[in-house]
Design an enzyme around this catalytic site. Structure first.
Site: not given
Lengths: 412, 412
Positions: A183, A194
């Protein structure tokens, strides 16, 4: 929410099961109700682990926990929550990590030290583990070997599509599988983002060897991308190797330089780079996927500094957004990088189009050609700085009004 | 054109004449017809000069010329054109500078080496000096001692207001004047910007002493600002001291450490900082003027690195644009700076509001207070990183959709 990235894949890849890995996710209501925000991965007892983390001096409590426990190199569980980064939360942050590890160790029937933890989301808000540790029993009960798509969704924040990839290779004549999920949409957007990546394989590789294989590959995959030059407090890459392939005759590898790892190393790097590119392709507000290659630098490290300077320049990135073949901004970014470059031998290409040569506009260059090239969704920029043999490649995206909207208007 | 900065002064300051300086400007049609784009300044024969230039490795031909001729430290003429940076233009660029110097030396009746030259505007387009050198005779004829406003306009590119400031002080009991003009809107926007500042005084100061006084003051004035982290190929600060005050009894100063320079140094620094702040206040697309102070770092240099990391972070800048008191992004920017910081002693203030303390949100902090503070046009951010005595202050602005519009849509 932000509109879906133009680079989102039309179909998500179906990842095969990896023996020794089971996954489950649920919506625990950590920040938003009804959003899948909790992932539990369970590993068989022979699982080894290697990891690479953010270089931030304000790393999160979860990153500190993982770093410390990686030393012994074995893993039985991974818990990831989105919606709250548990970063900059002081002593309470450390307690939240400890409480999560305790709860996960009970459901996985293992040591707390075998539990790996990540948190992603808003910084500075205390994370209440009471919101989700009670859900781990249920997740353990229904964990399944093929739940990668749900797992990839559980770790999303400002991502507009889940990031998945799979590869296979042979070790000692036995086929092993590598799966990965990741991600990230701002290189960091501390409100809700992040970079996290979790890699899984059934190969049987000792912890030290696993680290030795994986860590150097980060440099030209996850470290070779930049969306907005910002660095997360929580960036994490973890590779879990269950060793289940040993039962099918795969050798247990003890040294990172074992020649039998050749195919594995190549497949792992390919997987990591695929996931890294998917992260860039979901860059906040992007319209262009951009590859920047620098050659002729004093060293690879110098080429990286120059490539990063180009990739991170707001003026280069806004020109890309405007489909403007503004190569003067590339000259500027080379100049500000601080590494040695011979202004009078500098050359620039957009794809196959020679734009600048010997320190000035190429005589064959036509602005119309450059402008037509810039309309493509994927842009290749190459720069030769004319002083040595060092070369490097990085990937980035453009900087658009949509990026500003996502990051300026989010909480206001 | 972009809309006028909200920080543009309602009235331009009227700068007094400085004996020994005459100025004239005209529209030479270098890039756009009818736009004042050529400045000529003429100095009396006793004029000394000191300068500081861009650190870019791809510096422009004009910067190279100035650097070389500064060694002898005397000046008779300054020629500045806007509309074309004459950067990355190879041998033709060097020839254009030489031709400009020749023409100016004829009208000023001086050596070519006494001519200083700057160019600002698009990079990579050959600059044809034939377009403007013919105008220098006419400019010399009508040069006047009080034409500072016209001079400040002639050097503008994406600037939305001309930048002028004046100070006076005493040297050896005699009053001397300092005037300055500057331009800059992107720290660099190579299409049409860069940072230039020209300072003028009637003080009588030898070249080496002039350099010794001026150069260190750049660090906390022009080098303490950042708009978009990009560095120009042409950044230039030049200080011309005509020495005319000597006729009124001012001493001729030979050493930078002469105690009689105390008032001059303070006035010069104040002038430079004023102009530097005016540049930030005309930052492309800005809505906020932001001061960032870092304390508790290992050294001033470390504090500067951390302050710059905060000022250049796209996520901090977009939060400012969104009036979002997103202090988590400040924690992130401290962490990514790479300098030593004690996460568990970190403290953050917005103005007088204590936001974070001892590594977590301050118990007294209320989001509503932070949100109200962020609505101000001028924002003060202070960060203590808890490891030493080093401190530094920088100034920046926010990053808005208007910045993207200015830089992405300019040529497209």
């Amino acid at each position: 929410m932000a509109k879906i990235s133009p680079f989102a894949p039309p179909d998500l890849p179906a990842l095969p099961a990896i023996e020794g890995v089971r996954l489950a996710a649920c919506a625990a209501g950590i920040r938003y109700p009804g959003r899948t925000d909790l992932l539990l991965a369970l590993f068989q007892p022979t699982t080894t682990v290697a990891g690479v983390f953010t270089r931030s001096k304000t790393a999160s409590a979860a990153v500190e926990w993982c770093r410390e426990h990686l030393r012994h190199g074995m893993a039985r569980a991974l818990v990831v929550n989105s919606g709250n980064a548990n970063a900059f939360t002081g002593m309470r942050g450390r307690e939240a990590v400890k409480e999560t590890a305790q709860a996960a160790s009970r459901v996985a029937d293992c040591l707390e030290a075998d539990v790996y933890i990540s948190s992603t989301g808003v910084i500075g808000e205390p994370l209440d583990p009471g919101k989700f540790v009670g859900r781990l029993v249920e997740l353990a009960d229904r964990a399944e070997p093929d739940a990668y798509q749900m797992a990839a969704r559980a770790i999303m924040t400002t991502d507009t599509f889940p990031k998945l990839a799979t590869r296979s290779c042979e070790i000692g004549g036995v086929t092993v599988t590598l799966n990965g999920i990741a991600k990230g949409a701002g290189m960091i957007a501390p409100d809700m983002a992040t970079m996290l990546a979790y890699l899984f394989t059934d190969a049987a590789i000792e912890p030290a060897a696993l680290h030795e294989v994986m860590a150097p590959l980060v440099e030209d995959s996850f470290n070779a991308i930049t969306i907005d030059s910002d660095t997360s407090t929580s960036d994490t890459v973890l590779l879990f190797a269950t060793g289940a392939a040993a039962a099918r005759g795969a050798p247990r590898i003890a040294h990172g330089d074992d020649p039998r790892l050749e195919g594995f190393r190549a497949a792992l790097f390919d997987l990591m780079r695929d996931l890294a590119h998917q992260i860039v392709k979901d860059g906040e507000g992007l319209t262009k996927f951009v590859k920047v290659t620098v050659t002729g630098a004093e060293s690879k490290a110098a080429a990286r500094v120059i490539a990063k300077s180009i990739c991170n320049s707001p003026l280069v990135k806004t020109a890309l957004a405007g489909e403007d073949p503004n190569w003067g901004r590339i000259v500027m970014a080379v100049g500000k990088a601080g590494e040695r470059a011979d202004r009078d031998r500098l050359a620039i290409w957009f794809g196959d189009i020679e734009v600048a040569k010997d320190g000035e506009r190429a005589s064959t260059y036509e602005e119309a050609k450059g402008a037509a090239y810039m309309k493509r969704p994927e842009i290749d920029i190459a720069v030769d700085v004319g002083v040595g043999e060092g070369r490097d490649t990085m990937w980035t995206c453009d900087l658009t009004k949509e990026y500003i909207a996502i990051n300026a208007d989010y909480r206001s």
